[in-house]
Scaffold this motif. Structure first.
Motif, short mmCIF file in Angstrom:
data_model
loop_
_atom_site.label_atom_id
_atom_site.label_comp_id
_atom_site.label_asym_id
_atom_site.label_seq_id
_atom_site.Cartn_x
_atom_site.Cartn_y
_atom_site.Cartn_z
N ALA A 164 -8.49 1.68 -11.12
CA ALA A 164 -7.32 0.80 -11.08
C ALA A 164 -6.54 0.84 -12.39
O ALA A 164 -7.12 0.91 -13.47
N THR A 165 -5.23 0.78 -12.28
CA THR A 165 -4.37 0.73 -13.47
C THR A 165 -3.89 -0.69 -13.75
O THR A 165 -3.20 -0.93 -14.73
N SER A 166 -4.26 -1.63 -12.88
CA SER A 166 -3.94 -3.04 -13.06
C SER A 166 -5.08 -3.86 -12.46
O SER A 166 -5.92 -3.32 -11.73
N PRO A 167 -5.14 -5.15 -12.77
CA PRO A 167 -6.24 -5.97 -12.22
C PRO A 167 -6.28 -5.94 -10.70
O PRO A 167 -5.25 -5.86 -10.03
N VAL A 168 -7.49 -6.00 -10.15
CA VAL A 168 -7.71 -5.98 -8.71
C VAL A 168 -8.23 -7.36 -8.31
O VAL A 168 -9.23 -7.83 -8.85
N SER A 169 -7.56 -8.00 -7.36
CA SER A 169 -7.96 -9.35 -6.96
C SER A 169 -9.24 -9.33 -6.14
O SER A 169 -9.57 -8.34 -5.47
N GLY A 170 -9.95 -10.45 -6.19
CA GLY A 170 -11.15 -10.60 -5.38
C GLY A 170 -10.82 -10.51 -3.90
O GLY A 170 -11.61 -9.97 -3.11
N ARG A 171 -9.67 -11.02 -3.52
CA ARG A 171 -9.23 -10.95 -2.12
C ARG A 171 -9.07 -9.49 -1.67
O ARG A 171 -9.51 -9.13 -0.58
N ASP A 172 -8.46 -8.66 -2.53
CA ASP A 172 -8.31 -7.23 -2.18
C ASP A 172 -9.66 -6.55 -2.02
O ASP A 172 -9.87 -5.78 -1.08
N LEU A 173 -10.57 -6.83 -2.95
CA LEU A 173 -11.91 -6.23 -2.86
C LEU A 173 -12.63 -6.71 -1.60
O LEU A 173 -13.31 -5.93 -0.93
N ALA A 174 -12.47 -7.99 -1.28
CA ALA A 174 -13.10 -8.55 -0.08
C ALA A 174 -12.56 -7.87 1.18
O ALA A 174 -13.34 -7.51 2.08
N ASN A 175 -11.26 -7.69 1.25
CA ASN A 175 -10.66 -7.03 2.41
C ASN A 175 -11.14 -5.59 2.56
O ASN A 175 -11.43 -5.14 3.66
N LYS A 176 -11.25 -4.88 1.45
CA LYS A 176 -11.68 -3.48 1.49
C LYS A 176 -13.15 -3.33 1.90
O LYS A 176 -13.53 -2.31 2.46
N THR A 177 -13.96 -4.33 1.57
CA THR A 177 -15.40 -4.23 1.84
C THR A 177 -15.84 -5.07 3.03
O THR A 177 -17.03 -5.10 3.35
N LYS A 178 -14.90 -5.77 3.66
CA LYS A 178 -15.17 -6.57 4.87
C LYS A 178 -16.18 -7.70 4.63
O LYS A 178 -17.04 -7.98 5.46
N VAL A 179 -16.07 -8.33 3.44
CA VAL A 179 -16.90 -9.49 3.13
C VAL A 179 -15.98 -10.60 2.61
O VAL A 179 -14.78 -10.39 2.41
N SER A 180 -16.54 -11.76 2.35
CA SER A 180 -15.75 -12.87 1.83
C SER A 180 -15.49 -12.68 0.33
O SER A 180 -16.19 -11.93 -0.35
N ARG A 181 -14.49 -13.41 -0.17
CA ARG A 181 -14.19 -13.37 -1.59
C ARG A 181 -15.38 -13.91 -2.39
O ARG A 181 -15.67 -13.44 -3.48
N GLN A 182 -16.09 -14.89 -1.84
CA GLN A 182 -17.25 -15.45 -2.53
C GLN A 182 -18.35 -14.40 -2.70
O GLN A 182 -19.02 -14.37 -3.73
#
Length: 177
Positions: A23-41
């Motif tokens: 990544a060239t900029s910060p990645v949100s927890g929401r984006d990571l959650a969507n990509k991995t099919k889990v919750s932000r928590q």
């Protein structure tokens, strides 16, 4: 990621590290959650596990970043002491970033907890606006409200001249103690 399959924890953590490294900029927890099919928590827990394994991941108001050791050692740094109210935060950030300086964090000295440090990672007006709007939309208090406006920032830039110019502008605006 194929279909709606959740990634197993180890695979997901390796994926998070690879995404953050690229990544060239910060990645949100929401984006990571969507990509991995889990919750932000679950992502928050994974980040905690990765930090415990000494992965240099930092949480900022814009998301997670993976610290590049070469970049980490490159900038000039200075810690400054400021005092102002919450309503002046955006002006303070603009004053700093307009000089080509990054606001790495905010630090307050709490009576009970001692030194509290929160990463900010703001280096442009756009990032300052995003930080300010996130505070407003979540109704989260600024750390400076714990200390009657007194707080510190770690400033970073590619030259000490830029930091000194920002400090002069902050003094002129009445932000620095």
């Amino acid at each position: 990621m194929n279909g709606d399959r959740k990634m197993p924890p180890l695979e997901r953590q390796q994926f998070i590290v690879s995404v953050l490294k690229e990544a060239t900029s910060p990645v949100s927890g929401r984006d990571l959650a969507n990509k991995t099919k889990v919750s932000r928590q679950v992502i928050v827990q994974d980040i905690s596990v990765l930090k415990a394994k000494n992965e240099p991941i930092v949480s900022t108001s814009q998301g997670y970043i993976y610290l590049d050791k070469q970049k980490e050692n490159a900038p000039f740094r200075k810690v400054i002491v400021c005092k102002h109210g919450p309503e002046q935060t955006l002006d303070e950030l603009y004053t700093i970033v307009d000089h080509g300086v990054t606001v790495k964090d905010v630090i307050v000295e709490h009576a009970v907890y001692g030194k509290l440090t929160a990463p900010i990672g703001v280096s442009s007006r756009k990032e300052a606006d995003a930080f300010y709007h996130r505070i407003k939309e979540t109704n989260a208090p600024y750390l400076l409200t714990l200390t009657k406006g007194i707080h510190q920032h770690t400033l970073e830039a590619d030259s000490m001249d830029k930091i000194e110019a920002a400090c002069s502008a902050l003094k002129k605006a009445g932000f620095c103690i």
